[in-house]
Design a protein around this motif. Sequence first.
Motif, mmCIF file in Angstrom:
data_model
loop_
_atom_site.group_PDB
_atom_site.id
_atom_site.type_symbol
_atom_site.label_atom_id
_atom_site.label_comp_id
_atom_site.label_asym_id
_atom_site.label_seq_id
_atom_site.Cartn_x
_atom_site.Cartn_y
_atom_site.Cartn_z
ATOM 1 N N LEU A 207 1.189 -0.772 0.013
ATOM 2 C CA LEU A 207 0.009 -0.004 -0.220
ATOM 3 C C LEU A 207 0.816 1.560 0.027
ATOM 4 C CD1 LEU A 207 -3.611 1.562 -0.078
ATOM 5 C CD2 LEU A 207 -3.066 1.299 2.336
ATOM 6 N N LEU A 208 2.000 1.339 0.876
ATOM 7 C CA LEU A 208 3.564 2.466 0.362
ATOM 8 C C LEU A 208 3.556 2.588 -0.176
ATOM 9 C CD1 LEU A 208 3.812 1.867 4.543
ATOM 10 C CD2 LEU A 208 2.541 3.792 3.294
ATOM 11 N N PHE A 209 4.748 1.227 -0.467
ATOM 12 C CA PHE A 209 5.496 1.449 -1.470
ATOM 13 C C PHE A 209 5.376 1.603 -3.208
ATOM 14 C CE2 PHE A 209 7.360 1.106 2.680
ATOM 15 C CZ PHE A 209 7.707 2.545 2.438
ATOM 16 N N TYR A 210 4.368 0.593 -3.852
ATOM 17 C CA TYR A 210 3.709 -0.101 -4.914
ATOM 18 C C TYR A 210 3.750 1.207 -5.588
ATOM 19 C CZ TYR A 210 1.936 -2.255 -8.637
ATOM 20 O OH TYR A 210 1.870 -3.023 -10.155
ATOM 21 N N PRO A 211 4.892 1.326 -6.561
ATOM 22 C CA PRO A 211 4.905 2.606 -7.903
ATOM 23 C C PRO A 211 3.396 2.563 -8.775
ATOM 24 C CG PRO A 211 5.970 0.334 -8.354
ATOM 25 C CD PRO A 211 5.719 0.043 -7.239
ATOM 26 N N SER A 212 3.430 3.464 -8.690
ATOM 27 C CA SER A 212 2.278 4.477 -9.670
ATOM 28 C C SER A 212 1.959 5.572 -9.922
ATOM 29 C CB SER A 212 0.579 4.790 -8.683
ATOM 30 O OG SER A 212 0.330 5.801 -7.974
ATOM 31 N N SER A 213 1.167 6.468 -10.772
ATOM 32 C CA SER A 213 1.461 7.431 -11.297
ATOM 33 C C SER A 213 0.504 8.544 -9.777
ATOM 34 C CB SER A 213 1.038 7.806 -12.661
ATOM 35 O OG SER A 213 -1.152 7.909 -12.477
ATOM 36 N N THR A 214 1.139 9.672 -9.595
ATOM 37 C CA THR A 214 0.174 11.008 -9.069
ATOM 38 C C THR A 214 -1.237 10.401 -9.014
ATOM 39 O OG1 THR A 214 0.961 12.294 -10.901
ATOM 40 C CG2 THR A 214 2.388 12.197 -9.036
ATOM 41 N N ILE A 215 -1.744 10.571 -10.417
ATOM 42 C CA ILE A 215 -3.253 10.839 -10.897
ATOM 43 C C ILE A 215 -3.945 9.480 -9.584
ATOM 44 C CG2 ILE A 215 -5.344 10.859 -12.086
ATOM 45 C CD1 ILE A 215 -2.669 13.234 -12.151
ATOM 46 N N ASN A 216 -4.494 10.061 -9.045
ATOM 47 C CA ASN A 216 -6.411 8.822 -8.151
ATOM 48 C C ASN A 216 -6.547 7.679 -8.957
ATOM 49 O OD1 ASN A 216 -8.095 10.209 -9.181
ATOM 50 N ND2 ASN A 216 -8.569 11.140 -6.957
ATOM 51 N N VAL A 217 -6.688 7.763 -10.382
ATOM 52 C CA VAL A 217 -6.996 6.332 -11.305
ATOM 53 C C VAL A 217 -6.794 6.090 -11.648
ATOM 54 C CG1 VAL A 217 -6.436 7.781 -13.628
ATOM 55 C CG2 VAL A 217 -8.880 6.288 -12.994
ATOM 56 N N ASP A 218 -5.479 6.024 -11.545
ATOM 57 C CA ASP A 218 -3.933 4.810 -11.701
ATOM 58 C C ASP A 218 -4.311 4.071 -10.203
ATOM 59 O OD1 ASP A 218 -2.201 3.651 -13.281
ATOM 60 O OD2 ASP A 218 -0.453 4.634 -11.725
ATOM 61 N N LEU A 219 -4.625 3.863 -9.408
ATOM 62 C CA LEU A 219 -5.032 3.283 -8.284
ATOM 63 C C LEU A 219 -6.115 1.947 -8.458
ATOM 64 C CD1 LEU A 219 -4.181 6.024 -5.887
ATOM 65 C CD2 LEU A 219 -2.745 4.851 -6.117
ATOM 66 N N VAL A 220 -6.761 2.770 -9.061
ATOM 67 C CA VAL A 220 -8.126 1.842 -8.793
ATOM 68 C C VAL A 220 -8.123 0.968 -10.717
ATOM 69 C CG1 VAL A 220 -9.212 2.720 -7.810
ATOM 70 C CG2 VAL A 220 -9.704 3.155 -9.690
ATOM 71 N N THR A 221 -7.423 1.215 -11.213
ATOM 72 C CA THR A 221 -7.391 0.359 -12.469
ATOM 73 C C THR A 221 -6.289 -0.111 -12.505
ATOM 74 O OG1 THR A 221 -6.278 2.286 -13.366
ATOM 75 C CG2 THR A 221 -9.197 1.606 -14.130
ATOM 76 N N GLY A 222 -6.587 -1.175 -14.138
ATOM 77 C CA GLY A 222 -5.460 -2.335 -13.945
ATOM 78 C C GLY A 222 -4.564 -3.429 -13.426
ATOM 79 N N ILE A 223 -3.163 -3.194 -12.972
ATOM 80 C CA ILE A 223 -2.806 -4.792 -12.786
ATOM 81 C C ILE A 223 -2.500 -4.118 -10.943
ATOM 82 C CG2 ILE A 223 -0.277 -3.802 -13.233
ATOM 83 C CD1 ILE A 223 -2.038 -7.413 -12.118
ATOM 84 N N ASN A 224 -2.159 -1.797 -10.997
ATOM 85 C CA ASN A 224 -2.306 -1.500 -9.389
ATOM 86 C C ASN A 224 -2.971 -1.872 -9.110
ATOM 87 O OD1 ASN A 224 0.354 -0.520 -11.522
ATOM 88 N ND2 ASN A 224 -0.691 1.405 -10.772
ATOM 89 N N ARG A 225 -4.909 -1.856 -9.439
ATOM 90 C CA ARG A 225 -5.885 -2.171 -8.612
ATOM 91 C C ARG A 225 -5.565 -4.117 -7.677
ATOM 92 N NH1 ARG A 225 -12.462 -2.901 -9.527
ATOM 93 N NH2 ARG A 225 -12.996 -1.892 -7.232
ATOM 94 N N VAL A 226 -4.838 -4.658 -8.349
ATOM 95 C CA VAL A 226 -4.689 -6.006 -8.151
ATOM 96 C C VAL A 226 -3.991 -5.953 -6.997
ATOM 97 C CG1 VAL A 226 -3.775 -8.631 -9.152
ATOM 98 C CG2 VAL A 226 -5.184 -6.704 -10.340
ATOM 99 N N PHE A 227 -2.798 -5.507 -7.031
ATOM 100 C CA PHE A 227 -1.706 -5.074 -6.177
ATOM 101 C C PHE A 227 -2.529 -4.705 -5.026
ATOM 102 C CE2 PHE A 227 0.885 -6.187 -9.320
ATOM 103 C CZ PHE A 227 2.424 -6.868 -8.852
#
Length: 358
Positions: free
Chosen positions: A236-256
């Motif tokens: 939750l703290l360190f998994y890489p993402s962009s700065t835009i919050n939609v990136d947290l709820v889409t694609g493989i990011n949401r799986v992690f």
Amino acid sequence: MVPLSLPANRPRLGNLDYLRGLSATSIMIYHYTTWSTGELSAQSFLGRIGIYGVAIFYILSGLTLAYAYNNRLSFSKTSLGDFFKKRLFRILPLLWLATLLSIALSKKIPAIADILLNLSGLFGFFKWNTYFATGAWSIGNELVFYSLFPILLIGMNKNRYLQGIITFFILSCHILFTFRIINPNELLAKQWHLYTNPFNQIFFFYAGILLYKLFSNTILKKYTGIGIGLTGLCILLFYPSSTINVDLVTGINRVFFTLSCCLICLSFYKSQYLLPQLLDTWLAFLGRASYSIYLLHPIVYAVAKAFFKILSKHSFVLPEGLLLAVSIIATLFTSYFVHKYFEVRFIRIGAKSYLSKE
């Protein structure tokens, strides 16, 4: 978000209260910070807990309901009647209070149909994106999940084929919203009606039920449980993402991030943390009052901000940080009294029929 009142012979899962209270408090601080300084980066912890704090609530809800009602719930009229009575008396009264206060503070008169949908809780089924209390969309989702819970739990216990069909359907919904329906190239705010759809969130609730079914008889060693929790927290703290919050709820990011929430909840569920008495008392309070904290903190902030605005007109200009501190303290005090003298009163009414059969 909505702590569960357990039957007398089912001991309370204190560690889950800790997590529930911490999540509610984190969401409160996330909102207060956002309203004071602007939108937070999706790379920040608060930016992530603002999204996945609610997911943790859903997992805890499914887990505690499965814990309380496994092999105790049936499709009989009495059993279902007691279950729904208890749930409605637990969730609706505070929703009514928060909704009416939010409408009053908005100084706008909404459509009567929308008011009735909110007060009845039916907005979660028909117009889940039409709500007045900040965060109430998730309460509408919860009511949808409660309506499905007997089917999910009893189906899981009685028929493995039905269990497979249910699991496939819910997982498919999660995958479709994650990889197809929500557009990763468009701001989440513009897709809020999609994000708040109950079928986009139901996997988290179902994951809580699965955690109970899979691990109810499992005993984790102390450091194993801590390790699981730390692994989830690190994702939750360190998994890489962009700065835009939609990136947290889409694609493989949401799986992690979904995995991280499940690991955190599993850790609190199966680990026995022995905390100092003062810390235990404080975290237990936050857990019990978490529903009030969650629904009332935007209202407290609005009142505090209006008061600060009045002071500024009389040459008392106070720092923004003081508004944040006052709002947090006022929210905790308000939530304590509302829980003790308002929520508990209705909890007892809802529990009477069920407890009389124990």
